[in-house]
Design a protein around this motif. Structure first.
Motif, PDB file in Angstrom:
ATOM      1  N   GLY A 175       0.810  -1.206   0.000  1.00  0.00           N
ATOM      2  CA  GLY A 175       0.000   0.000   0.000  1.00  0.00           C
ATOM      3  C   GLY A 175       0.848   1.262   0.000  1.00  0.00           C
ATOM      4  O   GLY A 175       0.554   2.235  -0.696  1.00  0.00           O
ATOM      5  N   LEU A 176       1.914   1.248   0.785  1.00  0.00           N
ATOM      6  CA  LEU A 176       2.820   2.394   0.812  1.00  0.00           C
ATOM      7  C   LEU A 176       3.495   2.589  -0.541  1.00  0.00           C
ATOM      8  O   LEU A 176       3.714   3.718  -0.979  1.00  0.00           O
ATOM      9  CB  LEU A 176       3.869   2.189   1.910  1.00  0.00           C
ATOM     10  N   LEU A 177       3.800   1.492  -1.218  1.00  0.00           N
ATOM     11  CA  LEU A 177       4.398   1.569  -2.552  1.00  0.00           C
ATOM     12  C   LEU A 177       3.408   2.174  -3.540  1.00  0.00           C
ATOM     13  O   LEU A 177       3.752   3.066  -4.321  1.00  0.00           O
ATOM     14  CB  LEU A 177       4.831   0.170  -3.004  1.00  0.00           C
ATOM     15  N   ARG A 178       2.151   1.722  -3.495  1.00  0.00           N
ATOM     16  CA  ARG A 178       1.144   2.224  -4.428  1.00  0.00           C
ATOM     17  C   ARG A 178       0.929   3.716  -4.275  1.00  0.00           C
ATOM     18  O   ARG A 178       0.638   4.417  -5.244  1.00  0.00           O
ATOM     19  CB  ARG A 178      -0.190   1.491  -4.220  1.00  0.00           C
ATOM     20  N   ASN A 179       1.054   4.211  -3.043  1.00  0.00           N
ATOM     21  CA  ASN A 179       0.807   5.624  -2.779  1.00  0.00           C
ATOM     22  C   ASN A 179       2.059   6.475  -2.903  1.00  0.00           C
ATOM     23  O   ASN A 179       2.047   7.659  -2.577  1.00  0.00           O
ATOM     24  CB  ASN A 179       0.185   5.802  -1.391  1.00  0.00           C
ATOM     25  N   GLY A 180       3.147   5.888  -3.371  1.00  0.00           N
ATOM     26  CA  GLY A 180       4.347   6.667  -3.627  1.00  0.00           C
ATOM     27  C   GLY A 180       5.120   7.072  -2.387  1.00  0.00           C
ATOM     28  O   GLY A 180       5.995   7.942  -2.456  1.00  0.00           O
ATOM     29  N   VAL A 181       4.811   6.466  -1.245  1.00  0.00           N
ATOM     30  CA  VAL A 181       5.534   6.796  -0.020  1.00  0.00           C
ATOM     31  C   VAL A 181       6.940   6.197  -0.069  1.00  0.00           C
ATOM     32  O   VAL A 181       7.906   6.809   0.368  1.00  0.00           O
ATOM     33  CB  VAL A 181       4.778   6.288   1.224  1.00  0.00           C
ATOM     34  N   ILE A 182       7.043   4.984  -0.596  1.00  0.00           N
ATOM     35  CA  ILE A 182       8.332   4.326  -0.748  1.00  0.00           C
ATOM     36  C   ILE A 182       8.466   3.829  -2.183  1.00  0.00           C
ATOM     37  O   ILE A 182       7.467   3.639  -2.877  1.00  0.00           O
ATOM     38  CB  ILE A 182       8.512   3.143   0.233  1.00  0.00           C
ATOM     39  N   SER A 183       9.691   3.607  -2.583  1.00  0.00           N
ATOM     40  CA  SER A 183       9.944   3.085  -3.929  1.00  0.00           C
ATOM     41  C   SER A 183       9.920   1.559  -3.911  1.00  0.00           C
ATOM     42  O   SER A 183       9.919   0.933  -2.842  1.00  0.00           O
ATOM     43  CB  SER A 183      11.317   3.556  -4.424  1.00  0.00           C
ATOM     44  N   LYS A 184       9.918   0.958  -5.071  1.00  0.00           N
ATOM     45  CA  LYS A 184       9.952  -0.498  -5.175  1.00  0.00           C
ATOM     46  C   LYS A 184      11.210  -1.052  -4.509  1.00  0.00           C
ATOM     47  O   LYS A 184      11.164  -2.071  -3.803  1.00  0.00           O
ATOM     48  CB  LYS A 184       9.899  -0.927  -6.643  1.00  0.00           C
ATOM     49  N   GLU A 185      12.348  -0.378  -4.724  1.00  0.00           N
ATOM     50  CA  GLU A 185      13.595  -0.843  -4.123  1.00  0.00           C
ATOM     51  C   GLU A 185      13.542  -0.753  -2.604  1.00  0.00           C
ATOM     52  O   GLU A 185      14.019  -1.646  -1.896  1.00  0.00           O
ATOM     53  CB  GLU A 185      14.764  -0.001  -4.651  1.00  0.00           C
ATOM     54  N   GLU A 186      12.935   0.321  -2.089  1.00  0.00           N
ATOM     55  CA  GLU A 186      12.811   0.474  -0.635  1.00  0.00           C
ATOM     56  C   GLU A 186      11.834  -0.548  -0.059  1.00  0.00           C
ATOM     57  O   GLU A 186      12.063  -1.093   1.032  1.00  0.00           O
ATOM     58  CB  GLU A 186      12.365   1.894  -0.303  1.00  0.00           C
ATOM     59  N   ARG A 187      10.747  -0.814  -0.787  1.00  0.00           N
ATOM     60  CA  ARG A 187       9.794  -1.826  -0.327  1.00  0.00           C
ATOM     61  C   ARG A 187      10.487  -3.181  -0.210  1.00  0.00           C
ATOM     62  O   ARG A 187      10.299  -3.923   0.758  1.00  0.00           O
ATOM     63  CB  ARG A 187       8.620  -1.917  -1.315  1.00  0.00           C
ATOM     64  N   ASP A 188      11.325  -3.500  -1.193  1.00  0.00           N
ATOM     65  CA  ASP A 188      12.049  -4.766  -1.188  1.00  0.00           C
ATOM     66  C   ASP A 188      13.047  -4.812  -0.034  1.00  0.00           C
ATOM     67  O   ASP A 188      13.156  -5.827   0.665  1.00  0.00           O
ATOM     68  CB  ASP A 188      12.771  -4.945  -2.521  1.00  0.00           C
ATOM     69  N   LEU A 189      13.763  -3.710   0.193  1.00  0.00           N
ATOM     70  CA  LEU A 189      14.756  -3.660   1.261  1.00  0.00           C
ATOM     71  C   LEU A 189      14.105  -3.827   2.629  1.00  0.00           C
ATOM     72  O   LEU A 189      14.568  -4.617   3.468  1.00  0.00           O
ATOM     73  CB  LEU A 189      15.526  -2.339   1.196  1.00  0.00           C
ATOM     74  N   ILE A 190      13.033  -3.092   2.881  1.00  0.00           N
ATOM     75  CA  ILE A 190      12.351  -3.197   4.176  1.00  0.00           C
ATOM     76  C   ILE A 190      11.751  -4.594   4.343  1.00  0.00           C
ATOM     77  O   ILE A 190      11.847  -5.205   5.412  1.00  0.00           O
ATOM     78  CB  ILE A 190      11.264  -2.123   4.311  1.00  0.00           C
ATOM     79  N   GLY A 191      11.123  -5.107   3.295  1.00  0.00           N
ATOM     80  CA  GLY A 191      10.526  -6.430   3.376  1.00  0.00           C
ATOM     81  C   GLY A 191      11.544  -7.508   3.706  1.00  0.00           C
ATOM     82  O   GLY A 191      11.320  -8.356   4.578  1.00  0.00           O
ATOM     83  N   ARG A 192      12.672  -7.460   3.030  1.00  0.00           N
ATOM     84  CA  ARG A 192      13.689  -8.491   3.248  1.00  0.00           C
ATOM     85  C   ARG A 192      14.338  -8.381   4.630  1.00  0.00           C
ATOM     86  O   ARG A 192      14.576  -9.392   5.293  1.00  0.00           O
ATOM     87  CB  ARG A 192      14.773  -8.392   2.168  1.00  0.00           C
ATOM     88  N   THR A 193      14.643  -7.149   5.068  1.00  0.00           N
ATOM     89  CA  THR A 193      15.390  -6.996   6.317  1.00  0.00           C
ATOM     90  C   THR A 193      14.500  -6.948   7.551  1.00  0.00           C
ATOM     91  O   THR A 193      14.955  -7.276   8.649  1.00  0.00           O
ATOM     92  CB  THR A 193      16.264  -5.726   6.276  1.00  0.00           C
ATOM     93  N   ARG A 194      13.240  -6.554   7.403  1.00  0.00           N
ATOM     94  CA  ARG A 194      12.348  -6.498   8.562  1.00  0.00           C
ATOM     95  C   ARG A 194      11.449  -7.735   8.673  1.00  0.00           C
ATOM     96  O   ARG A 194      11.085  -8.138   9.782  1.00  0.00           O
ATOM     97  CB  ARG A 194      11.458  -5.253   8.483  1.00  0.00           C
ATOM     98  N   LEU A 195      11.113  -8.338   7.540  1.00  0.00           N
ATOM     99  CA  LEU A 195      10.150  -9.438   7.554  1.00  0.00           C
ATOM    100  C   LEU A 195      10.761 -10.793   7.229  1.00  0.00           C
ATOM    101  O   LEU A 195      10.217 -11.823   7.622  1.00  0.00           O
ATOM    102  CB  LEU A 195       9.010  -9.167   6.556  1.00  0.00           C
ATOM    103  N   GLU A 196      11.866 -10.810   6.506  1.00  0.00           N
ATOM    104  CA  GLU A 196      12.436 -12.072   6.045  1.00  0.00           C
ATOM    105  C   GLU A 196      13.788 -12.379   6.677  1.00  0.00           C
ATOM    106  O   GLU A 196      14.496 -13.276   6.240  1.00  0.00           O
ATOM    107  CB  GLU A 196      12.579 -12.045   4.512  1.00  0.00           C
ATOM    108  N   ASN A 197      14.149 -11.637   7.727  1.00  0.00           N
ATOM    109  CA  ASN A 197      15.367 -11.915   8.499  1.00  0.00           C
ATOM    110  C   ASN A 197      16.661 -11.823   7.690  1.00  0.00           C
ATOM    111  O   ASN A 197      17.655 -12.470   8.026  1.00  0.00           O
ATOM    112  CB  ASN A 197      15.288 -13.290   9.172  1.00  0.00           C
TER     113      ASN A 197
END
Length: 268
Positions: free
Chosen positions: A180-202
């Protein structure tokens, strides 16, 4: 020997340090230059560490660290001596990393090592009380990572356990919040991937930095910038109470009069 891919940062440094110390040609100090009753022969770096741990003599410690700094700055094998410096400090680095999850400890270790090596590269060999200064630099790095981890852990959630930003009446998962944050332009695709991997995927920040081909600090700054914009986004939407978090949709534009959150450049 453990698989190198499974080693923590400090374990990897320790393994490399032991390799530097291995016969038949260990990286060694010239014992005749050090004094303090040390053997007048080449003394391998791991032997010096054992001597420092067994002899609580500040003068000896200062002499050894002054020689380390001199060799890092002026020696023929500067990269090896930089690694030796980290290996000599491993017991101290382990002491400052603290507790927490494996991921939090690894981030703290990375910040501690980075701060320590930065100080080593800049320190004058004539500096007094060198060891406590170097250890203090490592401790500051670890504390900085621990503060970041604590701030991330304070991301508000609803009573039901849903992350802020996902309405409680529909299926939710942190991945959906990031989408949702990506769709609304709050974060970029690269940032979404970085946060997802480091915060959610260890994935640790060290691993992420390697994957992205950037430094640890650049990777950490990139994630921090993105997470700061997320916090600003929620604030702009007026989330001040738990009922707000549960009942209001957050994927719309900020309220009238609120400044939209700028999408900062992704480049480190």
């Amino acid at each position: 020997m453990p698989n190198a891919m499974n080693l923590s940062l400090l374990d990897a440094i320790e393994s490399a340090f032991q390799l530097l110390s291995a016969e038949p040609d260990p990286l060694a100090f010239d014992g005749t230059e050090l004094g303090h009753g040390l053997p007048t022969r080449p003394i391998a770096v791991n032997e010096i560490r054992e001597l420092l741990l067994s002899r609580s003599e500040p003068a000896l410690r200062d002499t050894v660290w002054a020689e380390v700094i001199r060799l890092v700055r002026q020696g023929a094998d500067r990269e090896q001596w930089m690694l030796a410096a980290a290996g000599l400090m491993v017991p101290g680095l382990r002491s400052v990393v603290g507790s927490g999850t494996a991921l939090a400890r690894e981030d703290a270790a990375a910040e501690a090592v980075t701060e320590f090596l930065s100080r080593v590269s800049r320190m004058d060999p004539a500096t007094e009380r060198m060891f406590p200064r170097l250890l203090g630099a490592a401790r500051r790095g670890a504390l900085r990572a621990q503060r970041k981890s604590g701030e991330a852990g304070q991301m508000p959630i609803t009573r039901s356990g849903d992350p802020v930003g996902v309405s409680s009446h529909r299926p939710s998962h942190p991945d959906l919040a990031l989408d949702g944050l990506l769709r609304n332009g709050v974060i970029s695709k690269e940032e979404r991937d970085l946060i997802g991997r480091t915060r959610l995927e260890n994935e640790s920040l060290i691993e992420a930095a390697r994957r992205l081909g950037i430094s640890y600090h650049a990777c950490s700054r990139r994630r921090s910038r993105a997470e700061r914009r997320i916090a600003q986004h929620f604030a702009a939407l007026g989330f001040h109470s738990e009922s707000d978090m549960r009942n209001r949709a957050v994927w719309r534009s900020p309220a009238p009069g609120a400044s939209p959150v700028p999408n900062e450049p992704v480049a480190a």
